[in-house]
Design an enzyme around this catalytic site. Sequence first.
Site, PDB file in Angstrom:
ATOM      1  N   SER A   1       0.839  -1.195   0.000  1.00 36.96           N
ATOM      2  CA  SER A   1       0.000   0.000   0.000  1.00 36.96           C
ATOM      3  C   SER A   1       0.875   1.245   0.000  1.00 36.96           C
ATOM      4  CB  SER A   1      -0.874  -0.019   1.259  1.00 36.96           C
ATOM      5  OG  SER A   1      -1.287   1.285   1.584  1.00 36.96           O
TER       6      SER A   1
ATOM      7  N   TYR B   1      -0.884  -1.007  10.131  1.00 37.17           N
ATOM      8  CA  TYR B   1      -0.906  -1.129   8.659  1.00 37.17           C
ATOM      9  C   TYR B   1       0.359  -0.522   8.053  1.00 37.17           C
ATOM     10  CZ  TYR B   1      -3.109  -1.407   4.020  1.00 37.17           C
ATOM     11  OH  TYR B   1      -3.420  -1.734   2.709  1.00 37.17           O
TER      12      TYR B   1
HETATM   13  N1  LIG Z   1      -8.766  -1.855  -0.488  1.00 36.78           N
HETATM   14  C1  LIG Z   1      -7.819  -0.932  -0.594  1.00 36.78           C
HETATM   15  O1  LIG Z   1      -8.101   0.297  -0.694  1.00 36.78           O
HETATM   16  C2  LIG Z   1      -6.371  -1.336  -0.636  1.00 36.78           C
HETATM   17  C3  LIG Z   1      -5.406  -0.353  -0.933  1.00 36.78           C
HETATM   18  C4  LIG Z   1      -4.065  -0.705  -0.947  1.00 36.78           C
HETATM   19  C5  LIG Z   1      -3.702  -2.012  -0.686  1.00 36.78           C
HETATM   20  N2  LIG Z   1      -4.670  -2.943  -0.393  1.00 36.78           N
HETATM   21  C6  LIG Z   1      -4.234  -4.309  -0.101  1.00 36.78           C
HETATM   22  O2  LIG Z   1      -4.906  -5.212  -0.951  1.00 36.78           O
HETATM   23  C7  LIG Z   1      -5.029  -6.470  -0.287  1.00 36.78           C
HETATM   24  C8  LIG Z   1      -6.480  -6.925  -0.319  1.00 36.78           C
HETATM   25  O3  LIG Z   1      -7.275  -5.956   0.333  1.00 36.78           O
HETATM   26  P1  LIG Z   1      -8.872  -5.909   0.166  1.00 36.78           P
HETATM   27  O4  LIG Z   1      -9.253  -4.487   0.309  1.00 36.78           O
HETATM   28  O5  LIG Z   1      -9.267  -6.666  -1.040  1.00 36.78           O
HETATM   29  O6  LIG Z   1      -9.337  -6.667   1.498  1.00 36.78           O
HETATM   30  P2  LIG Z   1     -10.696  -7.505   1.774  1.00 36.78           P
HETATM   31  O7  LIG Z   1     -10.943  -7.410   3.231  1.00 36.78           O
HETATM   32  O8  LIG Z   1     -11.771  -7.076   0.824  1.00 36.78           O
HETATM   33  O9  LIG Z   1     -10.295  -8.993   1.401  1.00 36.78           O
HETATM   34  C9  LIG Z   1      -9.349  -9.691   2.151  1.00 36.78           C
HETATM   35  C10 LIG Z   1      -9.564 -11.187   2.002  1.00 36.78           C
HETATM   36  O10 LIG Z   1      -8.575 -11.846   2.807  1.00 36.78           O
HETATM   37  C11 LIG Z   1      -9.193 -12.969   3.405  1.00 36.78           C
HETATM   38  N3  LIG Z   1      -8.422 -13.365   4.605  1.00 36.78           N
HETATM   39  C12 LIG Z   1      -8.430 -12.789   5.839  1.00 36.78           C
HETATM   40  N4  LIG Z   1      -7.624 -13.459   6.668  1.00 36.78           N
HETATM   41  C13 LIG Z   1      -7.073 -14.479   5.963  1.00 36.78           C
HETATM   42  C14 LIG Z   1      -6.157 -15.521   6.277  1.00 36.78           C
HETATM   43  N5  LIG Z   1      -5.647 -15.662   7.517  1.00 36.78           N
HETATM   44  N6  LIG Z   1      -5.801 -16.390   5.295  1.00 36.78           N
HETATM   45  C15 LIG Z   1      -6.333 -16.271   4.049  1.00 36.78           C
HETATM   46  N7  LIG Z   1      -7.220 -15.327   3.696  1.00 36.78           N
HETATM   47  C16 LIG Z   1      -7.576 -14.420   4.637  1.00 36.78           C
HETATM   48  C17 LIG Z   1     -10.615 -12.522   3.725  1.00 36.78           C
HETATM   49  O11 LIG Z   1     -11.478 -13.627   3.906  1.00 36.78           O
HETATM   50  C18 LIG Z   1     -10.943 -11.673   2.490  1.00 36.78           C
HETATM   51  O12 LIG Z   1     -11.563 -12.440   1.477  1.00 36.78           O
HETATM   52  C19 LIG Z   1      -4.489  -6.265   1.138  1.00 36.78           C
HETATM   53  O13 LIG Z   1      -3.137  -6.669   1.181  1.00 36.78           O
HETATM   54  C20 LIG Z   1      -4.576  -4.770   1.311  1.00 36.78           C
HETATM   55  O14 LIG Z   1      -3.666  -4.286   2.250  1.00 36.78           O
HETATM   56  C21 LIG Z   1      -5.988  -2.634  -0.366  1.00 36.78           C
END
Ligand SMILES: NC(=O)c1ccc[n+]([C@@H]2O[C@H](COP(=O)([O-])OP(=O)(O)OC[C@H]3O[C@@H](n4cnc5c(N)ncnc54)[C@H](O)[C@@H]3O)[C@@H](O)[C@H]2O)c1
Length: 255
Positions: A144, A167
């Site tokens: 991120s 984070y």
């Molecule tokens: N959404 C954003 O704005 C954003 C921005 C920058 C980076 N990211 C990064 O993108 C990635 C995904 O984020 P997102 O927004 O899609 O999150 P999200 O919460 O929508 O999805 C996360 C998924 O991870 C799964 N999960 C949780 N714990 C787990 C475990 N122990 N083992 C396996 N799976 C597990 C959950 O069931 C869920 O399906 C993350 O690394 C996040 O930091 C997101």
Amino acid sequence: MLNNQVVVLTGGAGLVGKAFIEAIAQNSGVAIIADISLEKGQQAKASLPESLQDNIDVIELDITNKESIVQQIQFLHEKYGRIDALVNNAYPRNKNYGRHFFDVEYEDFNENVALHLGGYFNVSKHFTKFFVEQGHGNIINISSIYGLVAPRFHIYEGTKMTVPVEYAVIKSGLNHLTEYMAAYLKDKNIRVNTLTLGGILDGQPESFLKNYREECLNKGMLNPEDIVGSMVYLLSEQSKYVNGQNIIVDDGFSI
Ligand SMILES: NC(=O)c1ccc[n+]([C@@H]2O[C@H](COP(=O)([O-])OP(=O)(O)OC[C@H]3O[C@@H](n4cnc5c(N)ncnc54)[C@H](O)[C@@H]3O)[C@@H](O)[C@H]2O)c1
């Protein structure tokens, strides 16, 4: 662009994960949704176009559990004969995650770092052991902008949102885990890169979206479709000698 590559994507049932899964399948890869929730994984698969269903598989995998990881590597190896890539994308957090700095307890700090950064290390370690035996591999760590630059706290004013200190620590640590592992795996034909994302649209408050937009160049918060091209590139042969790098897709937020 992916030519039947078998790609395991942790957290594949989530907001960002689902978009990656769709893009991998669209590019003729075999996209494996590896999520802690099998049910959520199956729902995510079912929500994607019918034409891609044959290129998508779902497994239950917990990135914090060694047995779960080792078992699933063995299962996928037997089923597909190979695993070409791992994408670390899961987003585990405990029930107290998301608090402001002074409200974060030591125990919660440790637990969230262990679940997320520790989990990414855990999965990477076991997949890498497999990749070394196989003779090739590719790891992409999803990071991120907050692993890269200090939070712009003013953009959250008037909302309940913040950038949790865990984070920032997790994602900056992850950026260096990429470099560490890329260097450690010299001569092993396994590359490791980071894909850093800006904020993704998901029903955030208007005031926040407006403030965030001011920090960007052309769009502001991105749609999940805006970030998938760089993922496909990092998985493809086109990036064969991109190793230990960080590709940033954030509409210029971090400059
Ligand atoms: N959404 C954003 O704005 C954003 C921005 C920058 C980076 N990211 C990064 O993108 C990635 C995904 O984020 P997102 O927004 O899609 O999150 P999200 O919460 O929508 O999805 C996360 C998924 O991870 C799964 N999960 C949780 N714990 C787990 C475990 N122990 N083992 C396996 N799976 C597990 C959950 O069931 C869920 O399906 C993350 O690394 C996040 O930091 C997101």
